[in-house]
Motif scaffolding. Structure first.
Motif, PDB file in Angstrom:
ATOM      1  N   SER A  36       0.824  -1.209   0.000  1.00 20.06           N
ATOM      2  CA  SER A  36       0.000   0.000   0.000  1.00 20.06           C
ATOM      3  C   SER A  36       0.855   1.256   0.000  1.00 20.06           C
ATOM      4  N   SER A  52      -7.144  -0.135  -3.168  1.00 21.46           N
ATOM      5  CA  SER A  52      -6.648  -1.027  -2.125  1.00 21.46           C
ATOM      6  C   SER A  52      -7.605  -2.209  -2.010  1.00 21.46           C
ATOM      7  N   ASP A  54      -7.828  -4.347   0.327  1.00 22.65           N
ATOM      8  CA  ASP A  54      -8.383  -4.388   1.681  1.00 22.65           C
ATOM      9  C   ASP A  54      -9.452  -3.327   1.894  1.00 22.65           C
ATOM     10  N   ARG A  55      -9.180  -2.115   1.461  1.00 23.08           N
ATOM     11  CA  ARG A  55     -10.097  -1.001   1.718  1.00 23.08           C
ATOM     12  C   ARG A  55     -11.297  -1.003   0.784  1.00 23.08           C
ATOM     13  N   ASP A  56     -11.060  -1.236  -0.498  1.00 21.80           N
ATOM     14  CA  ASP A  56     -12.087  -1.009  -1.510  1.00 21.80           C
ATOM     15  C   ASP A  56     -12.835  -2.267  -1.950  1.00 21.80           C
ATOM     16  N   VAL A 129      -8.066   3.044  12.263  1.00 23.22           N
ATOM     17  CA  VAL A 129      -8.203   2.516  10.906  1.00 23.22           C
ATOM     18  C   VAL A 129      -7.119   3.167  10.044  1.00 23.22           C
ATOM     19  N   ASP A 132      -5.307   2.601   4.247  1.00 17.82           N
ATOM     20  CA  ASP A 132      -5.545   1.617   3.187  1.00 17.82           C
ATOM     21  C   ASP A 132      -6.472   0.483   3.645  1.00 17.82           C
ATOM     22  N   MET A 133      -7.206   0.704   4.735  1.00 20.81           N
ATOM     23  CA  MET A 133      -8.119  -0.314   5.256  1.00 20.81           C
ATOM     24  C   MET A 133      -9.545   0.226   5.258  1.00 20.81           C
ATOM     25  N   ALA A 134     -10.501  -0.680   5.158  1.00 24.45           N
ATOM     26  CA  ALA A 134     -11.916  -0.300   5.143  1.00 24.45           C
ATOM     27  C   ALA A 134     -12.323   0.348   6.462  1.00 24.45           C
ATOM     28  N   GLU A 135     -13.264   1.287   6.359  1.00 19.72           N
ATOM     29  CA  GLU A 135     -13.813   1.915   7.558  1.00 19.72           C
ATOM     30  C   GLU A 135     -14.356   0.847   8.507  1.00 19.72           C
TER      31      GLU A 135
END
Length: 194
Positions: A36, A52, A54-56, A129, A132-135
């Motif tokens: 990331s 990302s 993980d995030r998206d 958080v 690069d990680m989801a909320e």
């Protein structure tokens, strides 16, 4: 880095030369490798949308993983874009990225280095958080299963990635980056392996 490498391996210098023309870049590798961080820097420099995994794509709030069919659908939708840099290595959907990628950057540090960098990430983001990680997915203390996954990644996951890179119908130019020195060289900040 140990083990075999892709058949059509680029040197770091060759990847650096190709980087400005690449419009779709897959950044893959073990957790803690710096995927990331590298992706954000390349996206900033070259005006590419950063995706990302993980995030998206993968995670929903509360560390709930999306349905695998939905993950695949989302990965296909993002990969269909005109330009992107996508980080994350879900071996089950890596072929989707390779179908469209102009360049693949495989971050492949030794296990001890990935664990060291993971420790730094946990120190920095624990309980919050990371970007690069989801909320709704605060950085946890890693459990033994996750640490073992990182430690055994080279032996267990890398052969699967290598087989996919070597048999995928599109021969995507691929560079292996084995540590910070290679990453700095890719970004034009020093010498790496040539």
């Amino acid at each position: 880095m140990s083990g075999a490498v892709p058949e059509d391996l680029l040197s770091v210098a060759e990847a650096r030369a190709l980087l400005p023309q690449a419009r779709r870049i897959a950044v893959i590798g073990v957790s803690g490798a710096g995927k990331s961080t590298l992706s954000v820097e390349i996206a900033r420099r070259h005006g590419l949308p950063h995706i990302s995994h993980d995030r998206d794509i993968r995670w929903l709030p509360g560390w709930q993983m999306r349905d695998r069919r939905e993950i695949r659908r989302m990965e296909e939708a993002f990969a269909a874009g005109e330009s992107w840099i996508m980080d994350g290595t879900a071996v089950s959907t890596l072929a989707v990225q390779l179908d469209r990628a102009d360049l693949c950057l495989w971050l492949r540090p030794p296990g001890w280095l990935a664990l060291w960098q993971l420790a730094g990430r946990v120190r920095r983001y624990y309980g919050t958080v990371r970007p690069d990680m989801a909320e709704g997915c605060p950085e946890p203390i890693p459990d033994w299963a996750f640490l073992r996954y990182i430690w055994t990644y080279e032996a267990r996951q890398s052969p699967r990635i290598l087989a996919l890179l070597n048999t995928h119908p599109r021969r995507v130019p691929t560079a292996v980056l084995s540590g910070r020195r290679d990453i700095r060289a890719l970004l034009g900040r020093g010498r790496g392996r040539d």
